[in-house]
Design a protein around this motif. Structure first.
Motif, PDB file in Angstrom:
ATOM      1  N   LYS A  41       0.838  -1.190   0.000  1.00  0.00           N
ATOM      2  CA  LYS A  41       0.000   0.000   0.000  1.00  0.00           C
ATOM      3  C   LYS A  41       0.876   1.243   0.000  1.00  0.00           C
ATOM      4  O   LYS A  41       1.808   1.358   0.776  1.00  0.00           O
ATOM      5  N   THR A  42       0.594   2.167  -0.925  1.00  0.00           N
ATOM      6  CA  THR A  42       1.351   3.402  -0.972  1.00  0.00           C
ATOM      7  C   THR A  42       0.879   4.338   0.130  1.00  0.00           C
ATOM      8  O   THR A  42      -0.166   4.144   0.733  1.00  0.00           O
ATOM      9  N   GLN A  43       1.649   5.377   0.394  1.00  0.00           N
ATOM     10  CA  GLN A  43       1.327   6.323   1.454  1.00  0.00           C
ATOM     11  C   GLN A  43       0.024   7.064   1.154  1.00  0.00           C
ATOM     12  O   GLN A  43      -0.222   7.488   0.030  1.00  0.00           O
ATOM     13  N   TYR A  44      -0.816   7.208   2.177  1.00  0.00           N
ATOM     14  CA  TYR A  44      -2.077   7.939   2.041  1.00  0.00           C
ATOM     15  C   TYR A  44      -1.778   9.394   1.718  1.00  0.00           C
ATOM     16  O   TYR A  44      -0.923  10.018   2.349  1.00  0.00           O
ATOM     17  N   LYS A  45      -2.474   9.939   0.719  1.00  0.00           N
ATOM     18  CA  LYS A  45      -2.184  11.289   0.246  1.00  0.00           C
ATOM     19  C   LYS A  45      -3.452  12.143   0.271  1.00  0.00           C
ATOM     20  O   LYS A  45      -4.494  11.744  -0.240  1.00  0.00           O
ATOM     21  N   VAL A  46      -3.334  13.317   0.865  1.00  0.00           N
ATOM     22  CA  VAL A  46      -4.470  14.232   0.981  1.00  0.00           C
ATOM     23  C   VAL A  46      -4.018  15.631   0.592  1.00  0.00           C
ATOM     24  O   VAL A  46      -2.899  16.036   0.896  1.00  0.00           O
ATOM     25  N   ALA A  47      -4.900  16.347  -0.100  1.00  0.00           N
ATOM     26  CA  ALA A  47      -4.604  17.734  -0.461  1.00  0.00           C
ATOM     27  C   ALA A  47      -5.722  18.640   0.030  1.00  0.00           C
ATOM     28  O   ALA A  47      -6.904  18.277  -0.024  1.00  0.00           O
ATOM     29  N   PHE A  48      -5.342  19.820   0.501  1.00  0.00           N
ATOM     30  CA  PHE A  48      -6.286  20.869   0.874  1.00  0.00           C
ATOM     31  C   PHE A  48      -6.387  21.857  -0.287  1.00  0.00           C
ATOM     32  O   PHE A  48      -5.371  22.309  -0.819  1.00  0.00           O
ATOM     33  N   ASP A  49      -7.598  22.199  -0.658  1.00  0.00           N
ATOM     34  CA  ASP A  49      -7.799  23.167  -1.729  1.00  0.00           C
ATOM     35  C   ASP A  49      -7.381  24.559  -1.271  1.00  0.00           C
ATOM     36  O   ASP A  49      -7.771  25.012  -0.194  1.00  0.00           O
TER      37      ASP A  49
END
Length: 260
Positions: A41-49
């Motif tokens: 599993k790759t690293q969880y990625k999140v972006a803030f607009d």
């Protein structure tokens, strides 16, 4: 009493729908949940607009900004960052989650379509309201309508301010697991349709504070209002919170906001 959440035009109608990295470049991300390579599993990625004139920032430590929330992802081992571009499939590529917090400019149709595709393919979208109109078309596309009036409460009021109150009517949901009380500080109302569900509501003593004078007037209906709504869409999920304050630095440790 007629509900104020009618889709027809009434005095209290909802906003009409008029039409509908990260810190390093998002181009290194490739829509939907992070890919699995070679069984890992790759690293969880999140972006803030940050491309819609957001009033507060996930990178700022000021009281009403969201840096504690942002850092919470990093502390959990995720890669968190911001996106200052228009939302597109390329921007959302390889992200697991996208956070829209307090935008002041509306999302245009191609952006809405990109976010729909992102969620359908397994992504998670979190929308936090500060001004309701910029996200009205976006949330409506998922069956979650936002109001053009602020709420006041007759119960669970915080420090005597009727627009600041605790939410204790919380339905069982993966989104609200372990959460018994959410503190909000100036919230809009939500309505759900087309399979969207309300998972947190005011008491039935709340009212639409049309003139925002924090006093119940005879023409301001009293009822329970949705504050948190969820929509499962394709392989992903949309969560809409009618107030961004629970995630602000100064309020995130109030009640169960941090757990939420």
């Amino acid at each position: 009493m007629k509900t104020i959440f009618s889709r027809r035009l009434t005095l209290l109608s909802f906003i009409a729908v008029i039409a509908i990295a990260l810190i390093s470049p998002l181009s290194s991300f490739s829509a939907g949940k992070a890919k699995h390579k070679a069984g890992k599993k790759t690293q969880y990625k999140v972006a803030f607009d940050m491309g819609h004139n957001e009033i507060f920032s996930p990178l700022n430590d000021g009281k009403l900004h969201y840096s504690a929330f942002f850092k919470g992802f990093e502390k959990a081992g995720a890669k968190a960052g911001v996106n200052e571009k228009l939302v597109s499939p390329e921007v959302l590529k390889d992200l697991d989650a996208y956070v829209i917090a307090g935008p002041a400019s509306p999302f245009i149709t191609p952006e809405i379509m990109a976010l729909q595709g992102f969620v359908h393919d397994g992504g998670s979208l979190l929308v936090l309201l500060h001004i309701s109109s910029p996200v009205a078309r976006l949330t409506e596309s998922f069956g979650i309508l936002v109001s053009n009036f602020v709420l006041s409460e007759g119960e669970n009021v915080i420090k005597g301010e009727t627009q600041d109150f605790f939410i204790t009517d919380i339905a069982p949901s993966p989104v609200t697991r372990g959460v018994k009380k959410i503190a909000v500080f100036g919230s809009w109302g939500l309505m759900t349709e087309r399979g969207a569900l309300s998972v947190a509501r005011t008491s039935d003593k709340a009212w639409a504070d049309l003139n925002r004078n924090r006093t119940r007037e005879k023409d301001e209906p009293v009822q329970s209002f949705s504050i948190v709504a969820v929509k499962e869409f394709g392989g992903g999920r949309v969560i809409v919170v009618a107030d961004d304050a629970p995630f602000a630095n100064t309020f995130i440790n109030t009640a169960d906001n941090a757990k939420f």
